[in-house]
Motif scaffolding. Structure first.
Motif, PDB file in Angstrom:
ATOM      1  N   ILE A 102      46.679  37.627  53.952  1.00 56.60           N
ATOM      2  CA  ILE A 102      46.345  38.590  52.898  1.00 56.60           C
ATOM      3  C   ILE A 102      44.827  38.767  52.925  1.00 56.60           C
ATOM      4  O   ILE A 102      44.084  37.797  52.802  1.00 56.60           O
ATOM      5  CB  ILE A 102      46.788  38.076  51.504  1.00 56.60           C
ATOM      6  CG1 ILE A 102      48.317  37.956  51.436  1.00 56.60           C
ATOM      7  CG2 ILE A 102      46.253  38.975  50.402  1.00 56.60           C
ATOM      8  CD1 ILE A 102      48.821  37.274  50.165  1.00 56.60           C
ATOM      9  N   ALA A 103      44.375  40.014  53.128  1.00 56.74           N
ATOM     10  CA  ALA A 103      42.933  40.276  53.169  1.00 56.74           C
ATOM     11  C   ALA A 103      42.419  40.595  51.764  1.00 56.74           C
ATOM     12  O   ALA A 103      43.074  41.292  50.990  1.00 56.74           O
ATOM     13  CB  ALA A 103      42.647  41.422  54.119  1.00 56.74           C
ATOM     14  N   LYS A 104      41.255  40.045  51.450  1.00 53.19           N
ATOM     15  CA  LYS A 104      40.586  40.380  50.197  1.00 53.19           C
ATOM     16  C   LYS A 104      39.786  41.669  50.413  1.00 53.19           C
ATOM     17  O   LYS A 104      39.171  41.816  51.482  1.00 53.19           O
ATOM     18  CB  LYS A 104      39.595  39.271  49.800  1.00 53.19           C
ATOM     19  CG  LYS A 104      40.193  37.880  49.659  1.00 53.19           C
ATOM     20  CD  LYS A 104      39.065  36.862  49.500  1.00 53.19           C
ATOM     21  CE  LYS A 104      39.580  35.432  49.558  1.00 53.19           C
ATOM     22  NZ  LYS A 104      38.489  34.434  49.626  1.00 53.19           N
ATOM     23  N   PRO A 105      39.734  42.602  49.499  1.00 51.07           N
ATOM     24  CA  PRO A 105      40.353  42.519  48.176  1.00 51.07           C
ATOM     25  C   PRO A 105      41.850  42.802  48.273  1.00 51.07           C
ATOM     26  O   PRO A 105      42.285  43.587  49.097  1.00 51.07           O
ATOM     27  CB  PRO A 105      39.628  43.614  47.396  1.00 51.07           C
ATOM     28  CG  PRO A 105      39.234  44.627  48.416  1.00 51.07           C
ATOM     29  CD  PRO A 105      38.952  43.850  49.669  1.00 51.07           C
ATOM     30  N   PHE A 106      42.601  42.151  47.371  1.00 49.38           N
ATOM     31  CA  PHE A 106      44.057  42.288  47.398  1.00 49.38           C
ATOM     32  C   PHE A 106      44.547  42.772  46.042  1.00 49.38           C
ATOM     33  O   PHE A 106      43.782  42.846  45.084  1.00 49.38           O
ATOM     34  CB  PHE A 106      44.698  40.938  47.728  1.00 49.38           C
ATOM     35  CG  PHE A 106      44.081  39.795  46.966  1.00 49.38           C
ATOM     36  CD1 PHE A 106      44.251  39.640  45.600  1.00 49.38           C
ATOM     37  CD2 PHE A 106      43.294  38.859  47.627  1.00 49.38           C
ATOM     38  CE1 PHE A 106      43.671  38.579  44.908  1.00 49.38           C
ATOM     39  CE2 PHE A 106      42.708  37.799  46.938  1.00 49.38           C
ATOM     40  CZ  PHE A 106      42.897  37.663  45.578  1.00 49.38           C
ATOM     41  N   THR A 107      45.825  43.130  46.007  1.00 46.68           N
ATOM     42  CA  THR A 107      46.450  43.560  44.754  1.00 46.68           C
ATOM     43  C   THR A 107      47.703  42.708  44.531  1.00 46.68           C
ATOM     44  O   THR A 107      48.126  41.965  45.423  1.00 46.68           O
ATOM     45  CB  THR A 107      46.883  45.037  44.826  1.00 46.68           C
ATOM     46  OG1 THR A 107      47.869  45.155  45.868  1.00 46.68           O
ATOM     47  CG2 THR A 107      45.698  45.948  45.153  1.00 46.68           C
ATOM     48  N   GLU A 108      48.302  42.868  43.379  1.00 44.58           N
ATOM     49  CA  GLU A 108      49.575  42.173  43.107  1.00 44.58           C
ATOM     50  C   GLU A 108      50.620  42.578  44.141  1.00 44.58           C
ATOM     51  O   GLU A 108      51.435  41.759  44.577  1.00 44.58           O
ATOM     52  CB  GLU A 108      50.108  42.561  41.724  1.00 44.58           C
ATOM     53  CG  GLU A 108      49.203  42.190  40.590  1.00 44.58           C
ATOM     54  CD  GLU A 108      49.411  43.129  39.404  1.00 44.58           C
ATOM     55  OE1 GLU A 108      48.399  43.518  38.808  1.00 44.58           O
ATOM     56  OE2 GLU A 108      50.572  43.477  39.101  1.00 44.58           O
ATOM     57  N   GLU A 109      50.593  43.880  44.516  1.00 46.98           N
ATOM     58  CA  GLU A 109      51.582  44.373  45.484  1.00 46.98           C
ATOM     59  C   GLU A 109      51.407  43.682  46.840  1.00 46.98           C
ATOM     60  O   GLU A 109      52.397  43.349  47.503  1.00 46.98           O
ATOM     61  CB  GLU A 109      51.453  45.894  45.665  1.00 46.98           C
ATOM     62  CG  GLU A 109      51.955  46.712  44.489  1.00 46.98           C
ATOM     63  CD  GLU A 109      51.043  46.628  43.278  1.00 46.98           C
ATOM     64  OE1 GLU A 109      49.814  46.482  43.469  1.00 46.98           O
ATOM     65  OE2 GLU A 109      51.552  46.662  42.151  1.00 46.98           O
ATOM     66  N   THR A 110      50.131  43.492  47.241  1.00 49.65           N
ATOM     67  CA  THR A 110      49.885  42.808  48.514  1.00 49.65           C
ATOM     68  C   THR A 110      50.509  41.419  48.468  1.00 49.65           C
ATOM     69  O   THR A 110      51.096  40.946  49.434  1.00 49.65           O
ATOM     70  CB  THR A 110      48.357  42.648  48.760  1.00 49.65           C
ATOM     71  OG1 THR A 110      47.663  43.752  48.233  1.00 49.65           O
ATOM     72  CG2 THR A 110      48.046  42.470  50.215  1.00 49.65           C
ATOM     73  N   PHE A 111      50.339  40.736  47.341  1.00 47.44           N
ATOM     74  CA  PHE A 111      50.896  39.392  47.205  1.00 47.44           C
ATOM     75  C   PHE A 111      52.422  39.428  47.267  1.00 47.44           C
ATOM     76  O   PHE A 111      53.042  38.614  47.941  1.00 47.44           O
ATOM     77  CB  PHE A 111      50.431  38.764  45.876  1.00 47.44           C
ATOM     78  CG  PHE A 111      49.202  37.900  46.025  1.00 47.44           C
ATOM     79  CD1 PHE A 111      48.050  38.404  46.611  1.00 47.44           C
ATOM     80  CD2 PHE A 111      49.193  36.584  45.592  1.00 47.44           C
ATOM     81  CE1 PHE A 111      46.915  37.622  46.753  1.00 47.44           C
ATOM     82  CE2 PHE A 111      48.068  35.788  45.744  1.00 47.44           C
ATOM     83  CZ  PHE A 111      46.926  36.302  46.316  1.00 47.44           C
ATOM     84  N   ARG A 112      53.009  40.395  46.562  1.00 47.41           N
ATOM     85  CA  ARG A 112      54.477  40.472  46.560  1.00 47.41           C
ATOM     86  C   ARG A 112      55.012  40.750  47.962  1.00 47.41           C
ATOM     87  O   ARG A 112      55.966  40.130  48.406  1.00 47.41           O
ATOM     88  CB  ARG A 112      54.955  41.570  45.584  1.00 47.41           C
ATOM     89  CG  ARG A 112      55.123  41.042  44.163  1.00 47.41           C
ATOM     90  CD  ARG A 112      55.946  42.002  43.323  1.00 47.41           C
ATOM     91  NE  ARG A 112      55.182  43.187  43.007  1.00 47.41           N
ATOM     92  CZ  ARG A 112      54.431  43.343  41.914  1.00 47.41           C
ATOM     93  NH1 ARG A 112      54.349  42.360  41.038  1.00 47.41           N
ATOM     94  NH2 ARG A 112      53.770  44.450  41.713  1.00 47.41           N
ATOM     95  N   ASP A 113      54.322  41.679  48.681  1.00 45.77           N
ATOM     96  CA  ASP A 113      54.769  42.023  50.042  1.00 45.77           C
ATOM     97  C   ASP A 113      54.756  40.785  50.939  1.00 45.77           C
ATOM     98  O   ASP A 113      55.648  40.589  51.757  1.00 45.77           O
ATOM     99  CB  ASP A 113      53.851  43.094  50.660  1.00 45.77           C
ATOM    100  CG  ASP A 113      54.069  44.449  50.018  1.00 45.77           C
ATOM    101  OD1 ASP A 113      55.070  44.608  49.303  1.00 45.77           O
ATOM    102  OD2 ASP A 113      53.210  45.345  50.220  1.00 45.77           O
ATOM    103  N   ALA A 114      53.719  39.966  50.803  1.00 47.76           N
ATOM    104  CA  ALA A 114      53.586  38.802  51.681  1.00 47.76           C
ATOM    105  C   ALA A 114      54.478  37.647  51.242  1.00 47.76           C
ATOM    106  O   ALA A 114      55.010  36.905  52.074  1.00 47.76           O
ATOM    107  CB  ALA A 114      52.128  38.344  51.708  1.00 47.76           C
TER     108      ALA A 114
END
Lengths: 120, 164
Positions: A102-114
């Motif tokens: 997960i690359a910063k900056p991230f979002t909640e969606e990025t976290f959910r996808d991963a």
């Protein structure tokens, strides 16, 4: 489940933990480490179910921690949360056995996808 | 004898609009929804604090964030979502400004020639010296306060005019 959040920045650890909660992973126990060496120790003593780790850290980097875990036989799910998301780093992370980066900056969606496939 | 590799000035590799686009993403994600950097210069305050990360590779230099101490404290409060505003430790303020520099640096590094390495964030009143003319700077305001983001070539890097 128990998640180990590893980053040398206390502020970034708080941001990662907050984003985990916002992404819906609010019923997991969170433990923290300030570098790869401490993460390595905590994987042994606390037996988390997932490691989320920064890449660049003093003492021991995230990739060194992952390599040490795999060399010791540990297959604990491991993902990076880092400020660099180049194809080369993603390839290096995957080759070392990371599930995602997960690359910063991230979002909640990025976290959910991963994380959905890992924590579901 | 082979000539040392020559580092192109940052102005040939990056423009302020790219840096601002990176900063916009960082501000929205880390500082908060609706938090924006306005690219309008303000006079620098008498004292500023800075955080920076070094990039080492085909291009060597640093990404530096500078603002007033009070602005750094307000940014820290936002990063930590401190409500009501908490008393912040100086280490937290350095840490928060350092993380902003770190994330900006990681994303700036991605658009520069590679492969290169990102150093650990550092903070203090005196960032590394910029080589005159070899910098790309966004002079901006956040909540009406002075803030700059500078991508600057390292003074020690081999540059075109030195080796000519």
């Amino acid at each position: 489940m128990k998640i180990l959040v590893t980053d040398d920045s206390r502020v970034m650890r708080q941001i990662v933990i907050r984003t985990l909660r916002q992404a819906g992973y609010d019923d997991h126990e969170i433990i923290q480490a300030a570098d790869g060496r401490e993460a390595l120790q905590l994987v042994g003593s606390e037996q988390p179910d997932l490691v989320l780790s920064d890449w660049n850290m003093p003492e021991m980097s995230g990739i060194e921690c992952l390599q040490a875990l795999r060399a010791s036989g540990s297959q604990i799910p491991f993902g990076f949360v880092t400020s660099e998301g180049s194809p080369e780093m993603r390839e290096k992370a995957a080759s070392a056995g990371a599930l995602f980066l997960i690359a910063k900056p991230f979002t909640e969606e990025t976290f959910r996808d991963a994380l959905d496939g890992v924590l579901a | 004898m082979t000539a040392a590799a020559v580092q192109e000035p940052i102005t040939g590799l990056l423009d302020a609009a790219t840096v601002l686009a990176v900063a916009d993403d960082v501000w929205t994600s880390l500082v908060g929804d609706g938090e924006v950097l306005v690219p309008l210069p303000l006079p620098a305050p008498a004292e500023t604090v800075s955080a920076w990360v070094q990039i080492t590779g085909p291009w060597c230099g640093a990404v530096v964030v500078s603002c007033a101490e009070a602005t750094a404290e307000a940014l820290t409060g936002c990063l930590l979502r401190a409500r009501p505003p908490a008393v912040l430790e100086p280490e937290d303020v350095e840490d928060a400004l350092g993380e902003l520099a770190n994330v900006l640096g990681g994303n700036v590094k991605a658009v520069l020639p590679g492969p290169s390495a990102l150093g650990l964030p550092q903070a203090g009143p005196n960032p590394p010296a910029a080589r005159p003319g070899d910098l790309c700077r966004v002079d901006a305001q956040w909540r009406g306060q002075f803030l700059t983001i500078t991508v600057q070539g390292a003074t020690g890097a081999p540059h075109a005019e030195r080796t000519r």
